[in-house]
Design an enzyme around this catalytic site. Structure first.
Site, mmCIF file in Angstrom:
data_model
loop_
_atom_site.group_PDB
_atom_site.id
_atom_site.type_symbol
_atom_site.label_atom_id
_atom_site.label_comp_id
_atom_site.label_asym_id
_atom_site.label_seq_id
_atom_site.Cartn_x
_atom_site.Cartn_y
_atom_site.Cartn_z
ATOM 1 N N CYS A 412 1.026 -1.205 0.047
ATOM 2 C CA CYS A 412 0.154 -0.202 -0.031
ATOM 3 C C CYS A 412 1.090 1.299 0.020
ATOM 4 C CB CYS A 412 -0.976 0.157 1.223
ATOM 5 S SG CYS A 412 -2.191 1.177 0.884
ATOM 6 N N HIS A 544 -3.253 -5.091 0.130
ATOM 7 C CA HIS A 544 -2.713 -5.634 1.285
ATOM 8 C C HIS A 544 -2.739 -7.326 1.444
ATOM 9 C CE1 HIS A 544 -2.493 -2.041 3.623
ATOM 10 N NE2 HIS A 544 -3.512 -1.665 2.800
ATOM 11 N N GLU A 546 -1.411 -9.284 3.120
ATOM 12 C CA GLU A 546 -1.211 -9.974 4.434
ATOM 13 C C GLU A 546 -2.620 -10.503 4.838
ATOM 14 O OE1 GLU A 546 -1.542 -5.481 5.414
ATOM 15 O OE2 GLU A 546 -0.897 -6.620 3.524
#
Length: 588
Positions: A412, A544, A546
């Site tokens: 990001c 993102h 993750e």
């Protein structure tokens, strides 16, 4: 579960102190039930008045986790998704704000027909209806109605803001019936004094408060630094009105991945099976077999976590590093990738602002320590964040990674940082900046997205799962990140941002070697994935990654970072086996 059968509900409450680990207990319990072949979903109740977690500071409440549908929720839902391998929705996170908004909207429509709207029964009924609705919604995992719904009750028993939810659960146990409701109470057994004696009084007091509110725990999960001493189970059972077999020691162990193993060894599966009559449920043979496989894989993963693996150091250069929970999904992404490539990840936390010249003037020691950690790292990760503080330090970290060929992953803001660094130091645009921090800057390398609402904060970003398409170019076809994704044409990842790379600069940036190998599928004008040519691993994503990492299925960008940082990436992409670093070789 066959149509018409009642979903079972397991409520997890907490006492004595906050942050005691209810989320891990809830996630671990759900995982164990999945190993039986049951379909499991979960709900997190947060008693704060915010509609969602989107406007909360990471330093105040930890990470804001984003779901596929764009819901900004509590970080515990990330634990649920990772442990249960399901895709949850914003409805799986209940807040006081959501409940009150729903009840007030009904009142404004006249749904209550002139009645006085009160906490009891209207708020408590709203909570129960919401829980039951989610508990009956088919899961994303297999499309089946859940056999079990695990409800984590946020906060601590006795908190004023939790009272309506406690009362709702008191009523709910009678709505669904005794055989369909189980309460796990997580409490603390502290050690006090020089002799190191474990004390049960805090747990006794917590259970007494809970019983005074109309709920009696069926299971006690006792958090402690060490296993419960002889006689503690019996004492807690006697004073808390449960049998010693219903008291579980959840002591500190090698990793959180061992908690399900710890609970299963102590017999929690048998207790839950008996209490909720789980043996009466009809489970298809193929799903039961999947449960057995899941448990074998989980035990192997936990075993690998306990091994003495070779260490790989990753520097996380962020702005919320004083609270690790601010980046909990990033930490999990690194951990999952590391264990799947036979490396133990050592995280070196670097506060981005400490890399800047201003810190050198004010606190030279902090400045030199930060640079020492950065220079010693095997890989560098710059995560997302909001606000200008630490931005220039992140730019310096990206510059170091580019010039010294250190593996780099930007997420990001980390992508935007990499773009601005290259624009300044390679393309000669020394005044390049982000419109987020310099709204009227002369050279905006990062601009505000045109469709985003500037008037309100909550839920107005580009949120949730969006498709990214790899480009039909030589750089994209040969890109390492595309190969790590399995050579697919398109990936779906979750977003949370208001700013994007200025498309007017893309041609010049690509000429300088920064290739945008992935762009949004809708317009093709949003830069989603960049990769630098002639670099061991320099990758950044606007999304993102993750949020979609799983213990048994790590996120590809994180996998690439760990492979590159441990010197295994080229071999992995060529199909070679991954080395343990000493004697064993394991195939991923």
């Amino acid at each position: 579960m066959a149509s018409g059968k009642q979903t079972k509900y397991i409520v997890v409450s907490g006492g004595v102190i906050s942050g005691i680990g209810k989320g891990i207990i809830a996630s671990s319990t759900g995982l164990l039930l999945k190993t039986l072949g049951l379909t499991v979903t979960s709900i997190k109740i947060d008693p704060y008045l915010n509609i969602d977690a989107g406007t909360l500071s990471p330093l105040d409440h930890g990470e804001v986790f984003v779901l596929d549908d764009g819901g900004e929720v509590d970080l515990d839902l990330g634990n649920y998704e990772r442990y249960l391998n399901v895709m949850l929705t914003r409805d799986n996170n209940i807040t006081t704000g959501k409940i009150y908004r729903e009840v007030i909207e009904k009142e404004r429509r006249g749904d209550y027909l002139g009645k006085t709207v009160q906490v009891v029964p209207h708020i408590t009924n709203g909570i129960q209806d919401w829980v039951e609705r989610v508990g009956r919604t088919p899961t994303s995992a297999n499309g089946r109605t859940p056999d079990v719904c695990i409800v984590e009750l946020g906060g601590t028993v006795g908190d004023i803001e939790s009272a309506p939810f406690i009362e709702a659960m008191r009523q709910f146990q009678f709505r669904v019936g005794h055989d369909n409701f189980c309460l796990i109470h997580v409490s603390l057994v502290p050690v006090v004094g020089a002799v190191g004696e474990q004390k049960t009084k805090p747990t006794q007091a917590s259970v007494r408060d809970l019983r005074g509110l109309g709920l009696s725990p069926d299971i006690l999960a006792c958090r402690s630094a060490h296993p419960l001493e002889d006689g503690i189970r019996e004492k807690l059972g006697m004073f808390c009105q449960v049998s010693p077999q219903q008291v579980f020691s959840v002591h500190d162990c090698e990793s959180l991945y061992h908690i399900p193993i710890l609970l299963r060894q102590q017999g929690i599966v048998d207790v839950l099976t008996d209490r909720l009559k789980l043996a009466q449920l009809s489970i298809p043979a193929e799903i039961a077999a999947e449960g057995d496989t899941l448990w074998a894989q989980w035990r192997e993963f936990a075993r690998r976590r306990a091994r003495d693996l070779e260490k790989t150091t990753i520097a996380i250069v962020g702005k919320y590093t004083y609270l690790a929970d601010s980046y909990i999904s990033v930490v999990k992404g690194l951990e999952h990738a590391g264990l799947n490539v036979n490396r133990q990840v050592k995280i070196s936390w670097v506060e981005a602002s400490n890399l800047e010249e201003a810190t050198m003037q004010k606190d030279p020691l902090k400045y030199h320590e930060a640079w020492q950690h950065l220079c010693a790292a095997d890989g560098i990760l710059v995560p997302g964040g909001f606000g200008e503080r630490g931005f220039e330090g992140m730019v310096l970290a990206a510059k170091w990674a580019r010039e010294h060929r250190v593996p780099y992953l930007g997420i990001c803001l980390g992508l935007q940082v990499a773009v601005i660094e290259l624009a300044r130091n390679v393309c000669g645009k020394t005044n390049a900046h982000s419109a987020e921090f310099r709204e009227n800057c002369e050279m905006p390398a990062v601009i505000f997205m045109p469709e985003i609402d500037r008037t309100t904060m909550g839920g107005t970003m580009r949120l949730g799962s969006r498709p990214t398409r790899f480009q039909d170019s030589a750089a994209a076809r040969s890109s390492k990140i595309r190969k790590l994704y399995g050579g697919v044409d398109e990936v779906h990842e979750r977003h949370r941002h208001r700013y994007e790379v200025n498309p007017d600069l893309v041609e010049e940036l690509e000429a300088a070697g920064l290739h945008f190998v992935g762009r949004d599928s809708e317009t093709g004008e949003r830069m989603e994935i960049l990769e630098m040519a002639n670099h061991p691993y320099f990758v950044a994503a606007q999304y993102h990654p993750e949020y979609l990492t799983r213990p048994l299925n790590p996120s590809p960008p994180f996998l690439g970072l760990l492979l590159a940082a441990s010197g295994q990436l080229d071999g992995y992409l060529a199909g070679e086996e991954l080395t343990h670093g000493t004697d064993a070789k394991l195939k991923l």
